[in-house]
Design a protein around this motif. Structure first.
Motif, PDB file in Angstrom:
ATOM      1  N   ALA A   2     -17.026 -36.421 -37.338  1.00 54.23           N
ATOM      2  CA  ALA A   2     -17.625 -37.466 -38.178  1.00 54.23           C
ATOM      3  C   ALA A   2     -19.087 -37.666 -37.796  1.00 54.23           C
ATOM      4  CB  ALA A   2     -16.850 -38.769 -38.040  1.00 54.23           C
ATOM      5  N   SER A   3     -19.394 -37.592 -36.521  1.00 55.35           N
ATOM      6  CA  SER A   3     -20.781 -37.768 -36.089  1.00 55.35           C
ATOM      7  C   SER A   3     -21.646 -36.550 -36.443  1.00 55.35           C
ATOM      8  CB  SER A   3     -20.851 -38.055 -34.585  1.00 55.35           C
ATOM      9  OG  SER A   3     -20.586 -36.887 -33.832  1.00 55.35           O
ATOM     10  N   PHE A   4     -21.028 -35.372 -36.631  1.00 54.76           N
ATOM     11  CA  PHE A   4     -21.780 -34.170 -37.015  1.00 54.76           C
ATOM     12  C   PHE A   4     -22.137 -34.186 -38.492  1.00 54.76           C
ATOM     13  CE2 PHE A   4     -18.885 -31.729 -33.840  1.00 54.76           C
ATOM     14  CZ  PHE A   4     -19.546 -32.292 -32.776  1.00 54.76           C
ATOM     15  N   GLN A   5     -21.550 -35.087 -39.237  1.00 53.41           N
ATOM     16  CA  GLN A   5     -21.743 -35.188 -40.680  1.00 53.41           C
ATOM     17  C   GLN A   5     -21.361 -33.883 -41.381  1.00 53.41           C
ATOM     18  OE1 GLN A   5     -25.805 -36.518 -41.030  1.00 53.41           O
ATOM     19  NE2 GLN A   5     -25.259 -38.612 -40.508  1.00 53.41           N
ATOM     20  N   LEU A   6     -20.182 -33.375 -41.033  1.00 53.20           N
ATOM     21  CA  LEU A   6     -19.682 -32.171 -41.682  1.00 53.20           C
ATOM     22  C   LEU A   6     -19.418 -32.462 -43.151  1.00 53.20           C
ATOM     23  CD1 LEU A   6     -16.974 -30.993 -39.103  1.00 53.20           C
ATOM     24  CD2 LEU A   6     -19.301 -30.163 -39.339  1.00 53.20           C
ATOM     25  N   PRO A   7     -19.690 -31.493 -44.008  1.00 54.78           N
ATOM     26  CA  PRO A   7     -19.307 -31.688 -45.409  1.00 54.78           C
ATOM     27  C   PRO A   7     -17.811 -31.988 -45.475  1.00 54.78           C
ATOM     28  CG  PRO A   7     -20.758 -29.813 -45.222  1.00 54.78           C
ATOM     29  CD  PRO A   7     -20.417 -30.242 -43.810  1.00 54.78           C
ATOM     30  N   ASP A   8     -17.458 -32.923 -46.325  1.00 57.12           N
ATOM     31  CA  ASP A   8     -16.079 -33.371 -46.402  1.00 57.12           C
ATOM     32  C   ASP A   8     -15.660 -33.416 -47.860  1.00 57.12           C
ATOM     33  OD1 ASP A   8     -13.660 -34.265 -45.453  1.00 57.12           O
ATOM     34  OD2 ASP A   8     -14.274 -36.360 -45.322  1.00 57.12           O
ATOM     35  N   GLY A   9     -14.379 -33.330 -48.097  1.00 59.19           N
ATOM     36  CA  GLY A   9     -13.873 -33.432 -49.458  1.00 59.19           C
ATOM     37  C   GLY A   9     -13.153 -32.167 -49.865  1.00 59.19           C
ATOM     38  N   GLU A  10     -13.184 -31.888 -51.151  1.00 56.94           N
ATOM     39  CA  GLU A  10     -12.535 -30.701 -51.692  1.00 56.94           C
ATOM     40  C   GLU A  10     -13.290 -29.450 -51.237  1.00 56.94           C
ATOM     41  OE1 GLU A  10      -9.689 -30.660 -53.569  1.00 56.94           O
ATOM     42  OE2 GLU A  10      -9.608 -32.816 -53.156  1.00 56.94           O
ATOM     43  N   LEU A  11     -12.557 -28.354 -51.124  1.00 60.80           N
ATOM     44  CA  LEU A  11     -13.135 -27.091 -50.673  1.00 60.80           C
ATOM     45  C   LEU A  11     -14.324 -26.676 -51.534  1.00 60.80           C
ATOM     46  CD1 LEU A  11     -12.800 -24.781 -48.616  1.00 60.80           C
ATOM     47  CD2 LEU A  11     -11.352 -23.638 -50.301  1.00 60.80           C
ATOM     48  N   GLN A  12     -14.219 -26.879 -52.856  1.00 61.52           N
ATOM     49  CA  GLN A  12     -15.302 -26.486 -53.758  1.00 61.52           C
ATOM     50  C   GLN A  12     -16.585 -27.258 -53.440  1.00 61.52           C
ATOM     51  OE1 GLN A  12     -12.248 -27.448 -54.717  1.00 61.52           O
ATOM     52  NE2 GLN A  12     -11.371 -25.684 -55.747  1.00 61.52           N
ATOM     53  N   GLU A  13     -16.449 -28.553 -53.169  1.00 59.56           N
ATOM     54  CA  GLU A  13     -17.617 -29.386 -52.833  1.00 59.56           C
ATOM     55  C   GLU A  13     -18.216 -28.977 -51.491  1.00 59.56           C
ATOM     56  OE1 GLU A  13     -16.528 -33.538 -52.871  1.00 59.56           O
ATOM     57  OE2 GLU A  13     -15.222 -33.206 -54.598  1.00 59.56           O
ATOM     58  N   MET A  14     -17.343 -28.725 -50.502  1.00 57.29           N
ATOM     59  CA  MET A  14     -17.839 -28.346 -49.175  1.00 57.29           C
ATOM     60  C   MET A  14     -18.579 -27.016 -49.240  1.00 57.29           C
ATOM     61  SD  MET A  14     -14.920 -29.618 -46.475  1.00 57.29           S
ATOM     62  CE  MET A  14     -13.772 -28.357 -46.936  1.00 57.29           C
ATOM     63  N   ALA A  15     -18.028 -26.055 -49.975  1.00 58.26           N
ATOM     64  CA  ALA A  15     -18.678 -24.747 -50.105  1.00 58.26           C
ATOM     65  C   ALA A  15     -20.061 -24.903 -50.717  1.00 58.26           C
ATOM     66  CB  ALA A  15     -17.815 -23.814 -50.948  1.00 58.26           C
ATOM     67  N   ARG A  16     -20.161 -25.732 -51.742  1.00 62.94           N
ATOM     68  CA  ARG A  16     -21.450 -25.966 -52.401  1.00 62.94           C
ATOM     69  C   ARG A  16     -22.438 -26.623 -51.432  1.00 62.94           C
ATOM     70  NH1 ARG A  16     -19.684 -26.476 -56.717  1.00 62.94           N
ATOM     71  NH2 ARG A  16     -18.800 -28.549 -56.866  1.00 62.94           N
ATOM     72  N   GLU A  17     -21.972 -27.600 -50.658  1.00 67.63           N
ATOM     73  CA  GLU A  17     -22.854 -28.268 -49.693  1.00 67.63           C
ATOM     74  C   GLU A  17     -23.372 -27.296 -48.636  1.00 67.63           C
ATOM     75  OE1 GLU A  17     -22.052 -32.176 -48.013  1.00 67.63           O
ATOM     76  OE2 GLU A  17     -20.488 -32.407 -49.537  1.00 67.63           O
ATOM     77  N   TYR A  18     -22.466 -26.481 -48.089  1.00 65.70           N
ATOM     78  CA  TYR A  18     -22.895 -25.498 -47.087  1.00 65.70           C
ATOM     79  C   TYR A  18     -23.898 -24.510 -47.687  1.00 65.70           C
ATOM     80  CZ  TYR A  18     -19.575 -26.712 -43.382  1.00 65.70           C
ATOM     81  OH  TYR A  18     -18.891 -27.335 -42.379  1.00 65.70           O
ATOM     82  N   ALA A  19     -23.605 -24.047 -48.897  1.00 61.72           N
ATOM     83  CA  ALA A  19     -24.455 -23.035 -49.527  1.00 61.72           C
ATOM     84  C   ALA A  19     -25.815 -23.585 -49.907  1.00 61.72           C
ATOM     85  CB  ALA A  19     -23.754 -22.460 -50.747  1.00 61.72           C
ATOM     86  N   THR A  20     -25.848 -24.756 -50.509  1.00 64.75           N
ATOM     87  CA  THR A  20     -27.133 -25.297 -50.970  1.00 64.75           C
ATOM     88  C   THR A  20     -27.965 -25.851 -49.818  1.00 64.75           C
ATOM     89  OG1 THR A  20     -26.095 -27.415 -51.513  1.00 64.75           O
ATOM     90  CG2 THR A  20     -26.293 -25.797 -53.298  1.00 64.75           C
ATOM     91  N   GLY A  21     -27.335 -26.140 -48.701  1.00 67.17           N
ATOM     92  CA  GLY A  21     -28.074 -26.639 -47.542  1.00 67.17           C
ATOM     93  C   GLY A  21     -28.805 -25.538 -46.782  1.00 67.17           C
ATOM     94  N   GLY A  22     -28.515 -24.289 -47.114  1.00 71.70           N
ATOM     95  CA  GLY A  22     -29.165 -23.168 -46.443  1.00 71.70           C
ATOM     96  C   GLY A  22     -28.661 -22.989 -45.026  1.00 71.70           C
ATOM     97  N   ASN A  23     -29.261 -22.035 -44.336  1.00 71.18           N
ATOM     98  CA  ASN A  23     -28.758 -21.741 -43.000  1.00 71.18           C
ATOM     99  C   ASN A  23     -29.125 -22.813 -41.976  1.00 71.18           C
ATOM    100  OD1 ASN A  23     -31.328 -21.086 -42.023  1.00 71.18           O
ATOM    101  ND2 ASN A  23     -31.002 -18.892 -42.189  1.00 71.18           N
ATOM    102  N   GLU A  24     -30.054 -23.695 -42.309  1.00 72.71           N
ATOM    103  CA  GLU A  24     -30.389 -24.786 -41.379  1.00 72.71           C
ATOM    104  C   GLU A  24     -29.206 -25.739 -41.202  1.00 72.71           C
ATOM    105  OE1 GLU A  24     -33.028 -24.954 -39.341  1.00 72.71           O
ATOM    106  OE2 GLU A  24     -33.556 -23.018 -40.230  1.00 72.71           O
ATOM    107  N   VAL A  25     -28.507 -26.007 -42.297  1.00 71.42           N
ATOM    108  CA  VAL A  25     -27.321 -26.861 -42.218  1.00 71.42           C
ATOM    109  C   VAL A  25     -26.246 -26.163 -41.395  1.00 71.42           C
ATOM    110  CG1 VAL A  25     -25.421 -27.847 -43.575  1.00 71.42           C
ATOM    111  CG2 VAL A  25     -27.764 -28.111 -44.349  1.00 71.42           C
TER     112      VAL A  25
END
Length: 181
Positions: free
Chosen positions: A41-64
């Protein structure tokens, strides 16, 4: 006996709180899971449905991905409870099949399975190149697991391992991320 000696109490006192060795072990596992959830929770990992998490990881780039990977890596390496728990399982897995099963589930199978599902969804959404998600997960996770074991207990090498981890993620991203159109 060992646990009681380590915490400075009599063995009989330990069994006032726990009915068996299994209950002690189950408590250790529950505590570890709780600590990881709190840390996550403190790392602020993308949370929710797999589709949303994948989009968050992808659009955040490799810095995320670098930030999150670094925080999880350092949690397992530096958090006193997480580090001791991993070491205990690493040692005891050779003595007990159930502990070996838990070790594999926690530190290998769950991580690879989760990452394979995430990469599969990122491929479906067009963010990553067409490839085997399972192999991608192995290629992503294996160096991280190796680095965790290589640098465990070597605090003076923290900057070195952070650079290697970042380079690994950059290279993985360069290999698999599709070019922006």
């Amino acid at each position: 006996r060992d646990i009681a000696a380590e915490v400075g109490i009599k063995q009989s006192s330990l069994y006032k709180h726990y009915k068996s060795k299994q209950e002690i072990f189950d408590t250790l596992i529950d505590t570890m899971q709780s600590r990881f959830r709190d840390a996550s929770a403190s790392f602020q990992l993308p949370d929710g449905e797999l589709q949303e998490m994948a989009r968050e990881y992808a659009t955040g780039g490799n810095e995320v991905l670098k930030k999150i990977s670094s925080e999880i890596f350092h949690f397992y390496l530096k958090d006193p409870y997480a580090s001791q728990f991993r070491k205990m399982l690493s040692i005891e897995k050779y003595k007990n099949e159930e502990i070996d099963r838990i070790y594999r589930e926690v530190y290998i199978d769950a991580a690879i399975s989760y990452q394979a599902k995430l990469f599969e969804e990122m491929i479906k959404q067009g963010f990553m190149r067409q490839a085997s998600p399972e192999v991608m997960a192995l290629q992503f996770f294996s160096p991280i697991f190796l680095l965790l074991n290589k640098y465990d207990g070597i605090a003076e090498k923290e900057k070195e391992v952070k650079k290697i981890l970042e380079k690994h993620i950059e290279q993985f991203d360069m290999i698999y991320r599709k070019e922006a159109i």
